[in-house]
Scaffold this active site. Structure first.
Site, short mmCIF file in Angstrom:
data_model
loop_
_atom_site.label_atom_id
_atom_site.label_comp_id
_atom_site.label_asym_id
_atom_site.label_seq_id
_atom_site.Cartn_x
_atom_site.Cartn_y
_atom_site.Cartn_z
N SER A 269 1.16 -0.95 0.30
CA SER A 269 -0.41 0.25 -0.27
C SER A 269 0.98 1.01 -0.04
O SER A 269 2.02 0.94 0.70
CB SER A 269 -0.44 0.00 0.99
OG SER A 269 -0.26 0.07 2.39
N LYS A 270 0.36 2.11 -0.07
CA LYS A 270 1.55 3.34 -0.72
C LYS A 270 0.81 3.96 0.78
O LYS A 270 2.36 5.19 1.03
CB LYS A 270 0.35 4.25 -1.70
CG LYS A 270 -0.62 4.96 -1.64
CD LYS A 270 -0.66 6.01 -2.96
CE LYS A 270 -2.05 6.55 -2.92
NZ LYS A 270 -2.89 6.53 -4.35
#
Ligand code: GLU
Length: 503
Positions: A269-270
Site C-alpha cells: 500500500s502506498k
C-alpha cells in the site's frame, strides 16, 4: 438450462492447443502501480518463452475513477520498463478495441445471450430494498448476498418494465447448489461452494459491464489462453468460471500470483511503500534493475542467482519456479540491486542515462559529468542522488569557517592561524606540483601527506580540512580525485576562499 450458443469470436480449442496469449488488464485510476508491472512482467516472460502474444487491455469501466492521464501513465511506465506489449490501445492489434469503455456494444450483445439461455436475469431492486435485505441478513447473522428476489420474474414482463424506462441491472443466475472448481497453475485445485457465490451483477444500471462480465467476455474474444493476475482475484475466479460455463466457452488457465506485501505482510500500500512506477522512475531506478527486482520477488532462477536480465528470465521461465508465498517489497534490496546495475554501466552510458532521464545536475555538462563519473558511480544507489553527490563540483558550497578546524570531541586540534598556515603551504606545494608534474591525484595526496607529517598534523586531520575547503562537506567523493576533476584553477580558488575565511 441450455448453453448459450458459441459465438464468432473466441476459440473452442483447449488452452494447450492454442497459441499462448496473455494479458495484463490494469484499471487506469491513479498512478501506474508497481503491481501492474509485476504482473505484466510474468505475463510477458511466459508469452515470450512460449513464442506467444502479450496484450495490454485497459479496464476503464469505472467511469468515475478512470482518467486518460492515468491511462497514458500506464503506457509510459510499461514502455519505460521495456514491458512492450504486442497488442493494446496504443499498439493496435486484431482484437481491439483494447479499452473496455469502447466495447459497450459487445458486452450488451454477449449478455443478451445469457438472458436468452436463462443464465442471467433482469433485476429491478432499488438501492433501498437491497439495503433492507442486507440489514435483515446482518441482523440474522446470515450470509450477505442478493436474495434472488427478481430471479423468478417472467422475461416478457421484465422486458416491458425495461421498455417503460425502469432502472435495472442484469445478474448472473448462479446455481443454488453444487460447487465450482478450477485449477490454479500454482495452487492446484480450488473449490467454491456455489451457495457462497452471489448472483453477480453483470451489467450495471448505467449500461456498463461489471469487471466480471467484461473480463470474461474480453478474455474470450481476445483469445486469452492463460490469465495470470494477482492473488486477490482468486475469489472472482469461480464467478468467471460460471460465466464461461454459461456462455459455453472454454475457460483459460488461471495463475494467481502472490501479492506484493509491505514489511508487515499486509498487501502493498502506498502508505507503507511507494507504489507508483512514476516514483521509481523519478528516483532514478534503472528499468532493468526494477525488472530484476520484481522478477526476484516472485521467481527464482535455477541457479539461485539474484541478478538477471529480462532476456535471461524469459529464457529460463517456468511457472514451476514461481513462488506462492507473498514476497515482501524491500526497498533497501532494490537500492542495493540498483547500485550494482549503476556500477556496471560504462561511464559513457551512466552519463547518457543521467541525461536521458533528466538527472544531469544543473551546471554540469555531459563532458564534465563524464570526468566526474568514476567518482560518483561507485556510490550512487539512485540516479537522483547524483545532483546532490556532485553539487560541490558545479558550485562552491557554503560552510562555516569553524568547519575547517580539525576537532576531536568538539575540541579544536589546531588554531585558525595554524590551519590557515598549513593551507597556505598546501597551496604553494600544489602550485609547484602543477608547474612541474602532471596534475594527478596520487601526487597531490603524497605531497599533502608529507606536508602534514613534517609538521604536527596528522594526514587525516589535514585531509578533513582540505575536504571542507574543496567540497564544503565532511563527507564527499574521494578528495584528491575530486580536485583533479574540479581542475587546478577551481581547486586553488577554493583553497584561497578557505584561507580568506580564516583571516
Ligand atoms: N482490472 C483488474 C485490475 O485492475 C484486472 C484483474 C484481472 O487481471 O482480471 O487488476
Amino acid at each position: 438450462m441450455e448453453q448459450a450458443g458459441r459465438d464468432d469470436g473466441g476459440s473452442q480449442l483447449s488452452n494447450q492447443e492454442r497459441p499462448v496469449r496473455v494479458r495484463v488488464a490494469p484499471s487506469p485510476t491513479g498512478d501506474p502501480h508497481v503491481g501492474t508491472a509485476y504482473i505484466a512482467l510474468f505475463n510477458m516472460c511466459f508469452a515470450r518463452k512460449m513464442g506467444g502474444q502479450f496484450i495490454l487491455r485497459i479496464e476503464d469501466t469505472d467511469q468515475a475513477r478512470s482518467t486518460p492521464e492515468s491511462e497514458a501513465a500506464i503506457f509510459r511506465a510499461l514502455h519505460w520498463l521495456g514491458l512492450d506489449y504486442d497488442e493494446g490501445p496504443d499498439a493496435g492489434g486484431p482484437h481491439g478495441p483494447y479499452r473496455q469503455s469502447e466495447r459497450s456494444a459487445i458486452y450488451a450483445r454477449e449478455v443478451k445471450k445469457l438472458l436468452d439461455s436463462g443464465h442471467a436475469y433482469y433485476c429491478f431492486c432499488t438501492a433501498e430494498r437491497l439495503a433492507q435485505v442486507k440489514e435483515a441478513q446482518k441482523a440474522a447473522k446470515g450470509q450477505l448476498r442478493y436474495d434472488g428476489h427478481c430471479r423468478p420474474l417472467d422475461r416478457a414482463e421484465a422486458e416491458r418494465r425495461v421498455a417503460a424506462g425502469e432502472p435495472f441491472v442484469i445478474r448472473l443466475a448462479v446455481p443454488a447448489t453444487g460447487e465450482t472448481t478450477f485449477r490454479d497453475r500454482l495452487r492446484g485445485e480450488i473449490k467454491f461452494d456455489n451457495s457462497t457465490i452471489d448472483d453477480q451483477v453483470l451489467l450495471k444500471s448505467d449500461g456498463l459491464p461489471t469487471y466480471h462480465l467484461a473480463s470474461v467476455v474480453d478474455d474470450h474474444l481476445m483469445e486469452i489462453t492463460h490469465v495470470c493476475r494477482a492473488e486477490e482475484w482468486i475469489t472472482s475466479t469461480p464467478k468467471h468460471v460460471l460465466l464461461y460455463d454459461a456462455f459455453g466457452w472454454t475457460a483459460p488457465e488461471f495463475i494467481h500470483m502472490p501479492l506484493l506485501r509491505n514489511a508487515d505482510r499486509s498487501k502493498i500500500s502506498k502508505r507503507k511503500n511507494p507504489t507508483s512506477l512514476d516514483w521509481y522512475r523519478s528516483q532514478g531506478f534503472l528499468p532493468e534493475a526494477l525488472l530484476n527486482f520484481l522478477g526476484l520477488l516472485g521467481y527464482s532462477m535455477p541457479d539461485g542467482r539474484e541478478q538477471f536480465t529480462l532476456a535471461e528470465m524469459i529464457d529460463e521461465f517456468s511457472w514451476d519456479r514461481v513462488n506462492t508465498t507473498g514476497p515482501v517489497f524491500d526497498l533497501e534490496k532494490l537500492d542495493w540491486l540498483n547500485g550494482t546495475y549503476i556500477r556496471a554501466l560504462s561511464p559513457e552510458t551512466f552519463v547518457a542515462r543521467l541525461q536521458a532521464e533528466n538527472f544531469l545536475p544543473v551546471g554540469a555538462t555531459p563532458e564534465k559529468m563524464l570526468a566526474a563519473a568514476p567518482l560518483v558511480q561507485e556510490r550512487t544507489k539512485r540516479l537522483s542522488e547524483v545532483a546532490d553527490l556532485t553539487a560541490f563540483l558545479w558550485q562552491e558550497l557554503p560552510y562555516e569557517p569553524s568547519a575547517l578546524l580539525p576537532a576531536k570531541k568538539g575540541q579544536p586540534l589546531h588554531t585558525a592561524a595554524e590551519t590557515r598556515q598549513i593551507l597556505e603551504q598546501v597551496r604553494t606545494v600544489f602550485s609547484e606540483i602543477a608547474a612541474t608534474q602532471t596534475w594527478s591525484a596520487a601526487a597531490l595526496e603524497q605531497s599533502a601527506r608529507t606536508l602534514a607529517e613534517s609538521g604536527d598534523w596528522k594526514p587525516t586531520e589535514l585531509f578533513m580540512t582540505l575536504r571542507i575547503a574543496i567540497t564544503g562537506r565532511p563527507v564527499s567523493t574521494p578528495l584528491f580525485e575530486t580536485m583533479v576533476v574540479l581542475g587546478l584553477e577551481e581547486a586553488m580558488k577554493r583553497l584561497d576562499h578557505a584561507i580568506a575565511k580564516l583571516e
